[in-house]
Design a protein around this motif. Structure first.
Motif, mmCIF file in Angstrom:
data_model
loop_
_atom_site.group_PDB
_atom_site.id
_atom_site.type_symbol
_atom_site.label_atom_id
_atom_site.label_comp_id
_atom_site.label_asym_id
_atom_site.label_seq_id
_atom_site.Cartn_x
_atom_site.Cartn_y
_atom_site.Cartn_z
ATOM 1 N N ALA A 1 -3.103 15.812 17.465
ATOM 2 C CA ALA A 1 -2.211 15.300 16.413
ATOM 3 C C ALA A 1 -0.874 16.010 16.565
ATOM 4 O O ALA A 1 -0.770 17.229 16.362
ATOM 5 C CB ALA A 1 -2.815 15.560 15.039
ATOM 6 N N ALA A 2 0.169 15.252 16.921
ATOM 7 C CA ALA A 2 1.455 15.859 17.277
ATOM 8 C C ALA A 2 2.229 16.366 16.061
ATOM 9 O O ALA A 2 3.080 17.242 16.183
ATOM 10 C CB ALA A 2 2.294 14.859 18.057
ATOM 11 N N GLY A 3 1.997 15.785 14.869
ATOM 12 C CA GLY A 3 2.614 16.295 13.656
ATOM 13 C C GLY A 3 4.017 15.799 13.380
ATOM 14 O O GLY A 3 4.508 14.844 13.985
ATOM 15 N N ARG A 4 4.695 16.529 12.449
ATOM 16 C CA ARG A 4 5.904 15.991 11.822
ATOM 17 C C ARG A 4 7.105 15.893 12.764
ATOM 18 O O ARG A 4 7.959 15.018 12.589
ATOM 19 C CB ARG A 4 6.260 16.823 10.599
ATOM 20 N N ASP A 5 7.234 16.789 13.778
ATOM 21 C CA ASP A 5 8.399 16.710 14.658
ATOM 22 C C ASP A 5 8.388 15.415 15.468
ATOM 23 O O ASP A 5 9.407 14.735 15.602
ATOM 24 C CB ASP A 5 8.443 17.922 15.590
ATOM 25 N N VAL A 6 7.218 15.078 16.022
ATOM 26 C CA VAL A 6 7.112 13.824 16.778
ATOM 27 C C VAL A 6 7.210 12.637 15.820
ATOM 28 O O VAL A 6 7.815 11.610 16.150
ATOM 29 C CB VAL A 6 5.805 13.793 17.591
ATOM 30 N N LEU A 7 6.658 12.774 14.609
ATOM 31 C CA LEU A 7 6.786 11.706 13.612
ATOM 32 C C LEU A 7 8.253 11.429 13.317
ATOM 33 O O LEU A 7 8.685 10.266 13.257
ATOM 34 C CB LEU A 7 6.048 12.104 12.328
ATOM 35 N N VAL B 1 0.293 7.216 11.568
ATOM 36 C CA VAL B 1 -1.087 7.279 12.058
ATOM 37 C C VAL B 1 -1.146 8.001 13.399
ATOM 38 O O VAL B 1 -1.969 8.896 13.614
ATOM 39 C CB VAL B 1 -1.672 5.856 12.183
ATOM 40 N N LEU B 2 -0.274 7.657 14.330
ATOM 41 C CA LEU B 2 -0.356 8.178 15.693
ATOM 42 C C LEU B 2 -0.004 9.662 15.796
ATOM 43 O O LEU B 2 -0.396 10.318 16.760
ATOM 44 C CB LEU B 2 0.554 7.368 16.626
ATOM 45 N N THR B 3 0.743 10.165 14.838
ATOM 46 C CA THR B 3 1.103 11.588 14.882
ATOM 47 C C THR B 3 0.188 12.447 14.016
ATOM 48 O O THR B 3 0.292 13.673 14.019
ATOM 49 C CB THR B 3 2.548 11.785 14.407
ATOM 50 N N GLY B 4 -0.692 11.823 13.265
ATOM 51 C CA GLY B 4 -1.533 12.565 12.340
ATOM 52 C C GLY B 4 -0.848 12.844 11.023
ATOM 53 O O GLY B 4 -1.378 13.583 10.180
ATOM 54 N N LEU C 1 5.902 14.154 22.876
ATOM 55 C CA LEU C 1 6.648 12.978 22.423
ATOM 56 C C LEU C 1 6.545 11.807 23.402
ATOM 57 O O LEU C 1 6.277 10.670 22.993
ATOM 58 C CB LEU C 1 8.119 13.338 22.198
ATOM 59 N N ALA C 2 6.756 12.061 24.696
ATOM 60 C CA ALA C 2 6.769 10.949 25.661
ATOM 61 C C ALA C 2 5.437 10.213 25.679
ATOM 62 O O ALA C 2 5.393 8.977 25.801
ATOM 63 C CB ALA C 2 7.094 11.477 27.057
ATOM 64 N N PHE C 3 4.339 10.946 25.519
ATOM 65 C CA PHE C 3 3.009 10.320 25.601
ATOM 66 C C PHE C 3 2.666 9.585 24.307
ATOM 67 O O PHE C 3 2.107 8.487 24.339
ATOM 68 C CB PHE C 3 1.978 11.393 25.936
#
Length: 802
Positions: A716-722, A752-755, A650-652
């Motif tokens: 791709a960090a996915g839905r939690d970070v989204l 876009v940034l989380t995939g 998340l931080a990045f």
């Protein structure tokens, strides 16, 4: 080879505007700096309230510390970054002169008072190490007078080093050695200034105000006197003496405000006393100018530092404007557009030289002013040889580097035609110096010959210009017939030594169809014929990205296929560059924005001038980066961190989200590195003129055994970070930090940034992110509010927050 020890540690004496700014720029260059000033004479209220005394160390260093804080908060910024400012320590002249004496270089920048400077140097000399270099930053006091009475040992390593303000941005450094100064000391300081500090170094004679300030001060006094005697307004003068004729936007009266009317008036008075026989005395002692400046000083109107001068900043109905001073009523009034025939004829002429020619021929008040200003300036410069310089070149260099003129006086004169201009000057009452007539009579038609020689009036012959091997001129290469292919947008040039360079030269260096076509040609030719390729821009900037006007027009007319193909072309170019079998080095300077930043980040390596400002600024136009910018910052910032087991993404991802969402632009190449636009292996070059040569070195260094980066999988960090990013967007909206439409843009960017809504984090191909960039970009182009933002940005040069 110079055997003197290298300069690594510096001391600056005096923490005023110049001293603190010089200290900042030395720190920008990676040098350790000690900044010293006098002891305070009294406690502040805060110090007294905290029980401090004048004996406390923090109190004793307060004046220098305040100077450092001013430099840290100055606008424009004096430091490249917070990291650079940490290299400056503070102290005081009572306790720390012994430390100054052990430095490699001591630069004095105290008040312009001869007695104060001499006393300080006598105290300093008692503490000096054998090899310490000492210089004074005086802008006008004679160097010989400052050194009078000092020992022979001191004089051997003493010289003048006149930095121009602000030192970070104006490249000129005038060096003024004494006859006693050791040549090795002068050579060391000049080489260090050129390479480490990025300066254009001009050797000056010890004459009043040296070179640049002599010409600049006299020119300013002339324009002020001429304007007052002939009834020109502030707007008229500044419209005609700025970018229109190849000079900065500060023109004449804005420059007076920036310098300070008190300072400009003092310089005029000093020069009038120092030059009693000079032909400039009549306007250095101009009665109309003296009356005006006295009246303005009485009102406290000293320029920018007092909030008013020839201009006053006015905010009315939420709109900021700068009201000029009416020179007759002495009241600031709303600005009026100057109405002159000559002005209207040249507004749309792209080349400054052609605008100058047209204005010199204009039969109106505008033409009269331009003729008076330019003819006087050319004539005065010619009459200063050999007084302030032996040839025209130091004068041209000093004027260009010190005042940001497009051409120096003799360079401009050559382009206008020396004989024709000299004839017109004589007819207008500004005759050239006799040596110019003699030069023409000998059949020598110009001051410069072939770009490699300059006239030397004393010997009546041409003299070879000093070689500057790190300054590569693409115009010279083109004139030598080394242009390989070209179209309207770009030019491919053989740089020699098996290296080619692609120079972008479209309007704004935008990445239009012509540029992309030539990039394709350049890569094909490089792969078969060269060891590597450099990509650079023409003029001040590398590239401002896509042509926003064409994009806005295409979006408004629903040309989705055209927009889609343009995005795919830029994305494909980025992927091709990452896998290209030859090194492609991006030589950056100035602004590198939007698609320009995406192109730069796709190269094998970046060589950036220190004054390079990189940013993905698409959100200001209601868009997101779609040429690989989102993917590339994720690859650079998120990927390395996620190689660590159990690291949180998340931080990045948040860091990338804020950088793109807030359209952050690095305020230097160093800050651009901190933001991720410039990589850790990329090089930063202090001297902008050396960027192309250093890029060529980098190509040749990388060429042997080069291995392209190739495609890389991206996290791709996915839905939690989204979800976390969406919460942040919601909270910013609730706090009135984002408009309703900025929420739309922010959520698109987050997806876009989380995939996207992936059930768990995963590593995906670069193409996966490129597809999401393209879809989001096209979707936003179809939004009415994005189109409004694009047109507003084009029309008003500032973002619309709708």
């Amino acid at each position: 080879m110079n055997d003197r020890p290298p300069i690594q540690n510096c001391v600056v004496l005096g923490s005023g505007t110049m001293g603190a700014s010089i200290a900042a720029h030395l720190a920008n260059a990676g040098l350790g700096v000690l900044l010293l000033d006098v002891l305070p004479s009294a406690l502040t209220a805060a110090e007294a309230g905290a029980g401090k005394s004048l004996a406390d160390e923090a109190v004793r260093d307060r004046i220098a510390r305040e100077g450092l804080v001013r430099a840290q908060t100055s606008r424009p910024a004096s430091f490249f970054s917070r990291v650079a400012s940490s290299r400056v320590r503070v102290g005081n002249l009572a306790d720390d002169l012994d430390q100054a004496g052990r430095a490699d270089w001591v630069i004095e920048a105290v008040v312009e008072d001869l007695a104060i400077k001499q006393d300080l140097f006598r105290r300093l000399e008692r503490n000096l190490a054998a090899e310490t270099v000492v210089s004074t930053n005086t802008s006008g006091l004679p160097i010989a007078a400052i050194a009078e009475g000092m020992s022979e040992s001191f004089r051997r390593r003493f010289l003048g080093t006149h930095f121009f303000n602000p030192p970070r941005y104006l490249p000129l450094l005038e060096t003024i050695p004494l006859p006693d100064t050791e040549p090795e000391v002068v050579a060391q300081v000049e080489a260090m200034a050129a390479h480490r500090l990025g300066k254009t170094v001009v050797r000056a004679k010890d004459t009043p105000n040296f070179i640049a300030n002599r010409l600049g001060s006299v020119a300013g006094a002339f324009v002020l006197d001429y304007a007052l005697r002939n009834g020109y307004s502030v707007e008229e003068v500044d419209a005609l003496t700025g970018p229109l004729i190849g000079r900065p936007k500060t023109a004449t009266f804005r420059l007076f405000d920036w310098v300070g009317l008190d300072v400009a008036s003092a310089v005029r008075g000093h020069l009038a006393q120092a030059l009693p026989q000079d032909e400039s005395t009549s306007y250095l002692q101009s009665e109309p100018a003296d009356r005006l400046v006295a009246a303005m000083a009485e009102r406290g109107w000293l320029g920018n530092k007092s909030g008013a001068g020839f201009y006053r900043r006015v905010v009315k109905d939420g709109v900021e404007a700068y009201w000029p001073l009416d020179l007759e009523t002495l009241e600031h009034r709303p600005p009026r557009k100057p109405e002159m025939e000559g002005l209207s004829r040249v507004q749309d002429v792209p080349e400054a030289l052609e605008r100058v020619r047209l204005l010199l021929d204009a039969h109106d008040r505008g033409g009269e002013l331009v003729r008076a200003v330019l003819f006087h300036g050319l004539a005065y410069a010619s009459r200063r040889i050999p007084e302030i310089a032996d040839t025209p070149q130091p004068i041209d260099l000093a004027v260009r580097a010190g005042f940001a003129h497009e051409r120096g006086p003799f360079e401009l004169w050559d382009r206008l035609g020396v004989a024709e201009a000299a004839e017109r000057m004589a007819a207008a009452g500004s005759p050239a110096a006799d040596w110019v007539t003699e030069m023409l009579d000998r059949g020598q038609p110009s001051f410069y010959e072939g770009g490699i020689q300059v006239i030397h009036p004393a010997s009546a012959s041409y003299q070879r210009l000093p070689e500057r091997p790190l300054e590569i001129s693409l115009a010279a290469r083109r004139s030598e017939g080394r242009e390989i292919e070209a179209n309207e947008g770009a030019s491919l040039i053989d740089l020699g030594d098996d290296v080619a360079v692609l120079q972008i030269r479209s309007k704004g260096n935008s990445l239009d169809e012509d540029v992309l076509t030539m990039l394709d040609v350049a890569l094909a030719r490089t792969e078969s014929e060269f060891a590597g390729l450099i990509v650079t821009g023409q003029g001040e900037d590398f590239s401002l990205g896509a042509n926003l006007f064409l994009l806005a027009a295409a979006a408004q007319s629903s040309q989705w296929d055209s927009i889609d193909s343009g995005i795919r072309a830029l994305q494909g170019l980025g992927l091709r560059l990452r896998s290209f079998p030859r090194p492609v080095v991006m030589a950056l300077a100035g602004r590198v924005l939007g698609g320009g930043a995406e192109l730069a980040m796709a190269g094998s390596r970046v060589v950036a001038a220190a004054e390079t400002y990189v940013g993905l600024v698409e959100t200001a136009a209601g868009l997101i980066p779609a040429g690989g910018g989102c993917k590339e910052l994720l690859r650079r910032i998120v990927n390395p961190s996620m190689q660590t087991e159990h690291a949180g993404a998340l931080a990045f991802v948040q860091r990338v989200f804020e950088t793109i969402g807030q359209s952050r632009v690095g305020t230097s190449a160093e800050e651009s590195r901190i933001l991720g636009y410039v990589g850790p292996a990329d090089r930063i070059v202090m001297n902008r003129q050396h960027t192309l040569a250093e890029a060529k070195r980098e190509v040749l260094h990388m060429a042997t055994g080069f291995r392209p980066a190739g495609e890389e999988r991206v996290y791709a960090a996915g839905r939690d970070v989204l979800a976390a990013l969406r919460v942040g967007v919601f909270m910013a909206h609730e706090a009135a930090e984002l408009t309703d439409y900025e929420v739309v843009i922010g959520n698109k960017l987050a997806e876009v940034l989380t995939g996207g809504d992936l059930s768990r984090p995963t590593w995906v191909s670069e193409s996966y992110f490129l597809e999401r960039e393209r879809e989001a970009f096209l979707s936003l182009c179809g939004e009415e509010k994005t189109q409004q933002r694009m047109w507003h940005l084009l029309q008003h040069k500032k973002p619309l927050r709708n």
